[in-house]
Design a protein around this motif. Structure first.
Motif, short mmCIF file in Angstrom:
data_model
loop_
_atom_site.label_atom_id
_atom_site.label_comp_id
_atom_site.label_asym_id
_atom_site.label_seq_id
_atom_site.Cartn_x
_atom_site.Cartn_y
_atom_site.Cartn_z
N ARG A 85 0.90 -1.29 -0.21
CA ARG A 85 -0.04 -0.11 -0.20
C ARG A 85 0.80 1.19 0.12
NH1 ARG A 85 -5.06 -0.25 1.15
NH2 ARG A 85 -5.03 -1.92 2.26
N VAL A 86 0.31 2.24 -0.81
CA VAL A 86 1.46 3.46 -0.95
C VAL A 86 0.67 4.52 -0.37
CG1 VAL A 86 2.96 4.61 -2.56
CG2 VAL A 86 2.68 2.38 -2.79
N PRO A 87 0.81 5.33 0.69
CA PRO A 87 0.34 6.36 1.43
C PRO A 87 0.47 7.48 0.32
CG PRO A 87 2.01 5.64 2.70
CD PRO A 87 1.97 4.64 1.60
N GLY A 88 -0.17 8.43 0.48
CA GLY A 88 0.15 9.88 -0.17
C GLY A 88 -0.48 10.07 -1.64
N PRO A 89 0.30 10.71 -2.41
CA PRO A 89 -0.45 11.17 -3.50
C PRO A 89 -0.46 9.98 -4.62
CG PRO A 89 1.71 12.24 -3.45
CD PRO A 89 1.42 11.32 -2.09
N VAL A 90 -1.10 9.94 -5.63
CA VAL A 90 -1.14 8.98 -6.73
C VAL A 90 0.28 8.81 -7.18
CG1 VAL A 90 -2.01 10.53 -8.70
CG2 VAL A 90 -2.46 7.89 -8.63
N GLU A 91 0.99 9.95 -7.31
CA GLU A 91 2.42 9.77 -7.98
C GLU A 91 3.27 8.91 -7.07
OE1 GLU A 91 0.34 13.72 -9.21
OE2 GLU A 91 0.78 12.81 -7.36
N ALA A 92 3.17 8.69 -5.89
CA ALA A 92 3.80 7.95 -5.05
C ALA A 92 3.44 6.50 -5.49
CB ALA A 92 3.60 8.02 -3.79
N PHE A 93 2.21 6.05 -5.81
CA PHE A 93 1.73 4.59 -6.17
C PHE A 93 2.38 4.40 -7.63
CE2 PHE A 93 -1.16 1.49 -7.95
CZ PHE A 93 -1.18 0.75 -7.00
N ALA A 94 2.22 5.59 -8.38
CA ALA A 94 2.68 5.26 -9.77
C ALA A 94 4.39 4.86 -9.73
CB ALA A 94 2.41 6.43 -10.69
N ARG A 95 4.86 5.56 -8.92
CA ARG A 95 6.47 5.39 -8.89
C ARG A 95 6.80 4.13 -8.40
NH1 ARG A 95 7.62 9.62 -6.32
NH2 ARG A 95 7.91 10.79 -7.78
N VAL A 96 5.97 3.52 -7.45
CA VAL A 96 6.42 1.97 -6.94
C VAL A 96 5.79 1.01 -8.12
CG1 VAL A 96 5.33 0.38 -5.37
CG2 VAL A 96 6.06 2.66 -4.51
N ALA A 97 4.52 1.39 -8.71
CA ALA A 97 4.29 0.44 -9.68
C ALA A 97 5.17 0.47 -11.00
CB ALA A 97 3.02 0.93 -10.26
N TRP A 98 6.06 1.65 -11.17
CA TRP A 98 6.93 1.69 -12.24
C TRP A 98 8.00 0.93 -11.86
CZ3 TRP A 98 12.13 2.85 -12.74
CH2 TRP A 98 12.47 2.87 -13.90
N HIS A 99 8.57 1.17 -10.34
CA HIS A 99 9.88 0.34 -10.32
C HIS A 99 9.31 -1.43 -10.19
CE1 HIS A 99 12.87 3.20 -8.96
NE2 HIS A 99 11.85 4.03 -8.55
N LEU A 100 8.53 -1.70 -9.94
CA LEU A 100 7.93 -3.15 -10.05
C LEU A 100 7.85 -3.53 -11.38
CD1 LEU A 100 5.30 -3.37 -7.15
CD2 LEU A 100 7.66 -4.33 -7.00
N GLY A 101 7.31 -2.79 -12.18
CA GLY A 101 7.05 -3.34 -13.76
C GLY A 101 8.78 -2.91 -14.22
N ASN A 102 9.50 -2.25 -13.93
CA ASN A 102 10.69 -2.15 -14.76
C ASN A 102 11.59 -3.31 -14.17
OD1 ASN A 102 12.85 -0.64 -15.89
ND2 ASN A 102 13.73 -0.25 -13.81
N ARG A 103 11.07 -4.11 -13.13
CA ARG A 103 11.93 -5.56 -12.82
C ARG A 103 11.15 -6.71 -13.54
NH1 ARG A 103 13.17 -1.40 -9.97
NH2 ARG A 103 15.15 -1.32 -8.72
N HIS A 104 10.20 -6.19 -14.11
CA HIS A 104 9.27 -7.36 -14.93
C HIS A 104 8.60 -8.41 -13.75
CE1 HIS A 104 10.35 -5.99 -19.01
NE2 HIS A 104 11.61 -5.83 -18.33
N LEU A 105 8.39 -7.89 -12.74
CA LEU A 105 7.72 -8.89 -11.71
C LEU A 105 6.08 -8.97 -11.75
CD1 LEU A 105 9.29 -7.25 -8.57
CD2 LEU A 105 10.17 -9.31 -9.60
N PRO A 106 5.65 -10.10 -11.74
CA PRO A 106 4.25 -10.48 -11.83
C PRO A 106 3.69 -9.64 -10.79
CG PRO A 106 5.36 -12.53 -11.35
CD PRO A 106 6.31 -11.54 -11.56
N VAL A 107 2.64 -8.99 -10.78
CA VAL A 107 1.76 -8.32 -9.87
C VAL A 107 0.39 -8.33 -10.17
CG1 VAL A 107 3.65 -6.66 -9.32
CG2 VAL A 107 2.02 -6.05 -10.84
N GLN A 108 -0.36 -8.38 -8.85
CA GLN A 108 -1.85 -8.27 -9.03
C GLN A 108 -2.40 -7.19 -8.30
OE1 GLN A 108 -3.30 -11.60 -6.79
NE2 GLN A 108 -5.58 -11.19 -7.20
#
Length: 160
Positions: A85-108
């Motif tokens: 869970r990413v508290p704060g603005p949507v940009e913080a969530f997007a940053r976390v999602a980008w880092h996970l995607g950049n590592r090609h990790l399967p996410v739900q």
């Protein structure tokens, strides 16, 4: 020799087969839900052969059609995961999602959280990005991606 009626040769998407008439279930972890041909055992202990024309990503609720016309319902097994869970603005969530995607990790994606397999290195990275991480045990049904598989958010992309 395998009983020909205990051969699963077709997959029917969740909602597109008579689920109320399931002859049984087969519970599979994420890694076991992308197969083409494999000897398997249903949840009642009955052996069957998964024998598909091509590998298919099986989803929770899909139906495997057996040679006698009956079906086994696919159940996604609970697995040890991290829920982010990413508290704060949507940009913080997007940053976390980008880092996970950049590592090609399967996410739900589950509501306002991201679930992924437990990994202490990734957990440290996520916490460093300001995310809250907790352990959960739940079925893992990651997004299928833009170029293959299927999304678990509603639609179903494998053909029948």
């Amino acid at each position: 020799m395998t009983d020909p009626t205990r051969r699963a040769t077709r997959v029917h998407a969740r909602g597109h087969w008579p689920a109320e008439q399931a002859a049984g279930t087969v519970t599979l972890a994420f890694d076991d839900r992308f197969r083409r041909r494999m000897a398997m055992t249903d949840d009642a202990g009955g052996a069957f052969l998964l024998d598909l024309p091509r590998a298919v990503a099986l989803d929770d609720g899909d139906g495997l059609e057996l040679g006698d016309g009956s079906f086994l319902r696919v159940v996604a097994a609970p697995e040890e995961l991290m829920e982010v869970r990413v508290p704060g603005p949507v940009e913080a969530f997007a940053r976390v999602a980008w880092h996970l995607g950049n590592r090609h990790l399967p996410v739900q994606i589950v509501g306002d959280t991201i679930r992924l397999r437990r990994d202490h290195v990734i957990e440290d990275m996520l916490r460093g990005l300001g995310a809250e991480v907790r352990d959960v045990t739940a079925p893992f049904m990651p997004e299928g991606g833009a170029y293959g598989g299927h999304s678990h958010g509603g639609g179903h992309g494998h053909s029948h």
